[in-house]
Design an enzyme around this catalytic site. Structure first.
Site, mmCIF file in Angstrom:
data_model
loop_
_atom_site.group_PDB
_atom_site.id
_atom_site.type_symbol
_atom_site.label_atom_id
_atom_site.label_comp_id
_atom_site.label_asym_id
_atom_site.label_seq_id
_atom_site.Cartn_x
_atom_site.Cartn_y
_atom_site.Cartn_z
ATOM 1 N N ASP A 88 0.833 -1.197 0.000
ATOM 2 C CA ASP A 88 0.000 0.000 0.000
ATOM 3 C C ASP A 88 0.872 1.253 0.000
ATOM 4 O O ASP A 88 1.869 1.331 0.729
ATOM 5 C CB ASP A 88 -0.895 -0.024 1.251
ATOM 6 C CG ASP A 88 -1.777 1.193 1.364
ATOM 7 O OD1 ASP A 88 -2.644 1.366 0.492
ATOM 8 O OD2 ASP A 88 -1.593 1.964 2.324
ATOM 9 N N GLU A 120 1.652 -0.455 -5.013
ATOM 10 C CA GLU A 120 0.717 0.611 -5.330
ATOM 11 C C GLU A 120 1.605 1.838 -5.527
ATOM 12 O O GLU A 120 2.104 2.409 -4.546
ATOM 13 C CB GLU A 120 -0.287 0.850 -4.203
ATOM 14 C CG GLU A 120 -1.293 1.925 -4.554
ATOM 15 C CD GLU A 120 -2.255 2.244 -3.412
ATOM 16 O OE1 GLU A 120 -3.424 2.544 -3.692
ATOM 17 O OE2 GLU A 120 -1.830 2.212 -2.233
#
Length: 670
Positions: free
Chosen positions: A345, A381
Site C-alpha cells: 500500500d 501501489e
C-alpha cells in the site's frame, strides 16, 4: 501469581519478539532511546506482573524466562523522557503492544487513558498518568510449529497469473453455500464453494485486503461505522482476530494449505507506510511509546510527524531496525505462514529517501537481495500523496505495479469519451511507455478496471456520480473522476434494455482486461455484477454495501469470465511476458488494412489487434462504437470468443459482423 526469574544463560538479542524454545521464552524489544523496559505478564484474570528486562545491547532490551509457554499474555512499559519537542514520547503508564507479537487478545477499547497526553486539553505537551492496560489488547506468546503436510510454494509464472482482489470478511458474508459459522473468516475464504468458484473463473492468486491486526477508529465507531478495509495497521505480525473463526492463527495456515492444493496463490495487501497511532495527537499503543523518534519520520520540528500518507504519520523505514522489523514481518508471513507475495500500500512512501523517491533506495535494495523475499510476488501501489509520489512505471524489477492508467483509459474508451483508441492500444500492449525500460517485462503492469477503492465494475456502468452519503461525510469523500456512465438510469433499475446494455459493456470491459498484455486483476464480485449502490469509498461499510453480493441481475458474467480465462490459458500470446520477443503486433482498421491517422481518431470504427507469434496468430477485434462490418486479413479464421452471444458473426466472404460495443477473438482453424 506465578514467580518469574530471568535466566541469563538462555537470553539473546539476535531475534526480536517473544521466542518460545520449548522450555521458556526469550523476550526482546528494540528501543534505542529508552532508559528502562518493563516486561508485563498478565494472568487470565488480568493481574499484572512487571519485570525489568535485564539485558540491553545495541538498543535491544532482552531477557529469557524459563517456564513461560505459549498462551502467556504480555505487553511492555517503556521508561524514558517525555519530551515532545525532542521527538520523545515515553510514558510508562501506557501498556504497549510488542511490534513483533504474533497474536493479540482482541481490539483496542477506546478510552482517554490510551493517550500519552491529557487528551481533554488537546495539548500533546501535557503528560497523562492514567494506566492504559485495561484498554489495550495483550500479546500472546505463540508456538510456530505446524504440520504443513509437504506444502510447497506454487511460483505461478506472472504470464499465467490472474489475480482476484478480495476482502476476507466481505467475500463470504452473503454466500449462502458457506456455513454460517465460517462466513467472514479465513475458514470461509478457503471453503469448498469459494475455491470451486475461483477455479471456475480461472483465478490463480487471491490478493487479500489487509489481514494484519488493525485499529477501529473512534470517530467511525461514534458514527456506528467501522474501519472495514483495514488500512490502519496496529501490528505487522499478528492477524486480525475477527477473521479467525477459532481465534487461532493456525486457521490462516490451513487456508493457505487449501488454496495451494487448489493451485491458487495467496497475496497479502500490506501497509508498512504508516501505523494506526496517527499523528502526534493520536494514541500511544505501541511504536510511539517504545521509541517515537526511531519508528516514525518527523519534520524539522521533531514534535510533529512527517506525513505523506494522509494518515498522520509515516513509518521511518530508513532506520535500520525499523527496516529490519518490516523485513522480519514479510519473512514471517512467507516462511511461517507460506503466503506467496505482497501488495504494498502507498509503496512510494517506502522508497522515500532524503532527496525524495528513489527506486534504488534502501527498502527496495533490501528486498531485492533477500533470498526469501526476492523470490515471492511483489506488487507496488505506485503512489502516495506527497510531492513526487506518483511513480507508475518507476519501481525496480522484480516489483509489479498497479496500473491506474489502464483503469482510466479502458473506462474512458468504453464510455465513448472520445479520442481513446491510441491509448487503448497502449494498454492492450502492456503500457510500454511506462514499463518497457530497465529490462522490465510486460508483466510489470497489473491491469485492472476496478479495485476496492472506487466503483465496482457494475457501478461503473450504473452510476454517473458517487453516492457516499452512508459514510457520514456529506458525500464529500471518495473520487469524483470515475469515468463512469449509467447507460440511461442512475443506479438500480428494472429496465431490461438498460440492464442488457450494462451487461454488454461490462462483458466488453472484462474482455479488454483479460486480452491485454500484463497481469489481469479482477475485483471480487465483478464477475457476478456486484454493486455497492454507487458508493466509491466503502472503507467504513462492514455491511451489505461493502460485502460481495452474490445474487443479482448480472450473474451471467461468470460464464464470460470463465471463457476469457480459458482463452488466455489456451493462447500464451495474450500473456506474452517480454516486450522484446518474436511476437509482432499489427494494428488494422475495419477494412483489414493498416491503421491511418484518420482511423485512429475515428471513435466509431473498429480496430483489429493482429498478434503473430512463431507458431500461431490471433485477431482481437474491438468495436467501441455502433454495429459495423469488419474485413479480416487474408487467411482462414474461426471465431474463438465473442464478448456477447451473437455479437460477432463470421461471414463466408471473410468479413465479420460486429455488433455495437463488442469484442471478438479469431484464430486459424485448429
Amino acid at each position: 501469581m506465578t514467580q518469574f526469574k530471568f535466566d541469563p544463560s538462555g537470553a539473546y538479542a539476535t531475534a526480536l519478539g517473544a521466542q518460545f524454545n520449548g522450555e521458556g521464552t526469550n523476550f526482546a524489544l528494540f528501543s534505542d532511546h529508552a532508559e528502562r523496559v518493563e516486561l508485563c505478564l498478565f494472568d487470565e484474570a488480568g493481574n499484572e506482573t512487571r519485570l525489568d528486562l535485564p539485558e540491553m545491547e545495541g538498543g535491544v532490551w532482552y531477557g529469557y524466562l524459563p517456564g513461560v509457554v505459549p498462551g502467556q499474555r504480555y505487553g511492555y512499559r517503556v521508561h524514558g523522557p517525555y519530551a515532545p519537542s525532542e521527538g520523545h514520547r515515553f510514558n510508562a503508564n501506557k501498556l504497549l503492544i510488542d511490534p513483533y507479537a504474533r497474536q493479540l487478545t482482541g481490539p483496542v477499547v477506546w478510552n482517554g487513558a490510551l493517550f500519552g497526553y491529557d487528551v481533554s486539553t488537546g495539548d500533546d505537551t501535557t503528560f497523562d498518568e492514567r494506566d492504559s492496560a485495561p484498554y489495550v489488547p495483550k500479546c500472546f506468546v505463540t508456538d510456530p510449529a505446524y504440520d504443513w503436510d509437504q506444502d510447497r510454494a506454487l511460483h505461478t509464472p506472472w504470464s499465467e497469473t490472474v489475480i482476484y482482489e478480495a476482502h476476507v470478511r466481505g467475500l463470504t458474508m452473503l454466500r449462502d453455500d458457506v456455513p454460517e459459522e465460517m462466513r467472514g473468516t479465513f475458514a470461509g475464504l478457503a471453503s469448498d464453494p469459494m475455491i470451486e468458484h475461483l477455479q471456475k473463473i480461472g483465478v490463480t492468486a487471491v490478493e487479500l485486503l489487509p489481514v494484519h491486526a488493525f485499529l477501529q477508529d473512534s470517530h467511525l465507531i461514534d458514527k456506528g461505522l467501522s474501519n472495514y478495509w483495514g488500512y490502519n495497521t496496529l501490528n505487522f505480525f499478528a492477524p486480525e482476530r475477527r477473521y479467525l473463526r477459532t481465534g487461532e492463527w493456525g486457521e490462516i495456515k490451513e487456508a493457505v494449505t487449501r488454496f495451494h492444493k487448489a493451485g491458487i496463490e495467496v497475496i497479502l495487501d500490506v501497509v508498512y507506510n504508516h501505523t494506526a497511532e496517527g499523528s502526534e495527537l493520536g494514541p500511544t499503543l505501541s511504536f510511539r511509546g517504545i521509541d517515537n523518534q526511531s519508528y516514525y519520520l518527523h519534520g524539522e520540528d521533531k514534535r510533529h510527524c512527517y506525513d505523506v500518507t494522509g494518515t498522520g504519520n509515516t513509518v521511518n523505514v530508513a532506520h535500520p531496525m525499523v527496516l529490519r522489523m518490516v523485513l522480519d514481518s514479510l519473512r514471517h508471513w512467507v516462511q511461517e505462514m507460506h503466503v506467496d507475495g505482497f501488495r504494498f500500500d502507498l509503496a512510494s512512501t517506502l522508497g522515500r529517501e532524503p532527496t525524495g523517491f528513489e527506486r534504488e533506495g534502501g527498502f527496495f535494495a533490501a528486498i531485492r537481495q533477500d533470498p526469501v523475499l526476492g523470490s515471492v510476488k511483489l506488487i507496488a501501489e505506485p503512489w502516495d500523496i506527497g510531492e513526487g509520489g506518483y511513480q507508475v512505471g518507476g519501481f525496480p524489477w522484480p516489483f509489479r505495479e498497479w496500473n491506474d492508467k489502464f483503469r482510466d483509459d479502458v473506462r474512458a474508451f468504453w464510455a465513448r469519451k472520445g479520442g481513446m483508441k491510441g491509448k487503448l492500444a497502449e494498454r492492450l500492449c502492456g503500457s510500454p511507455v511506462q514499463f518497457n525500460h530497465s529490462n522490465r517485462p510486460a508483466t510489470s503492469s497489473v491491469n485492472f478496471i476496478a479495485a476496492h477503492d472506487g466503483f465496482t465494475l457494475w457501478d461503473v456502468v450504473s452510476y454517473n456520480d458517487k453516492h457516499n452519503a452512508a459514510n457520514g461525510e456529506d458525500n464529500n469523500d471518495g473520487h469524483d473522476h470515475n469515468l463512469s456512465d449509467n447507460m440511461g438510469a442512475e443506479g438500480h433499475t428494472d429496465d431490461a434494455d438498460v440492464i442488457a446494455a450494462r451487461m454488454r459493456r461490462v462483458r466488453a470491459m472484462l474482455s479488454t482486461l483479460m486480452l491485454s498484455r500484463g497481469v489481469p486483476m479482477i475485483l471480487a464480485g465483478d464477475e457476478v455484477g456486484n454493486s455497492q449502490d454507487g458508493n466509491n469509498n466503502a472503507y467504513c461499510q462492514d455491511n451489505e454495501i461493502g460485502w460481495t453480493r452474490w445474487a443479482n441481475e448480472a450473474e451471467g458474467l461468470t460464464k464470460t469470465q470463465a471463457e476469457l480465462a480459458a482463452l488466455r490459458q489456451k493462447h500464451p500470446l495474450l500473456g506474452e511476458a517480454r516486450f522484446a520477443s518474436d511476437t509482432t503486433v499489427t494494428w488494422r482498421g475495419p477494412d483489414g488494412g493498416a491503421m491511418t491517422d484518420e482511423l485512429w481518431q475515428d471513435d466509431d470504427s473498429s480496430i483489429i489487434m493482429d498478434i503473430e507469434g512463431a507458431e500461431t496468430r490471433l485477431l482481437v477485434v474491438i468495436n467501441g462504437g455502433d454495429a459495423e462490418t469488419v474485413a479480416l486479413p487474408e487467411g482462414e479464421w474461426q471465431l474463438s470468443f465473442a464478448s456477447e452471444d451473437g455479437s460477432a458473426t463470421l461471414k463466408d466472404d471473410g468479413t465479420l459482423n460486429m455488433d455495437w460495443q463488442a469484442v471478438a477473438v479469431l484464430a486459424p482453424p485448429a
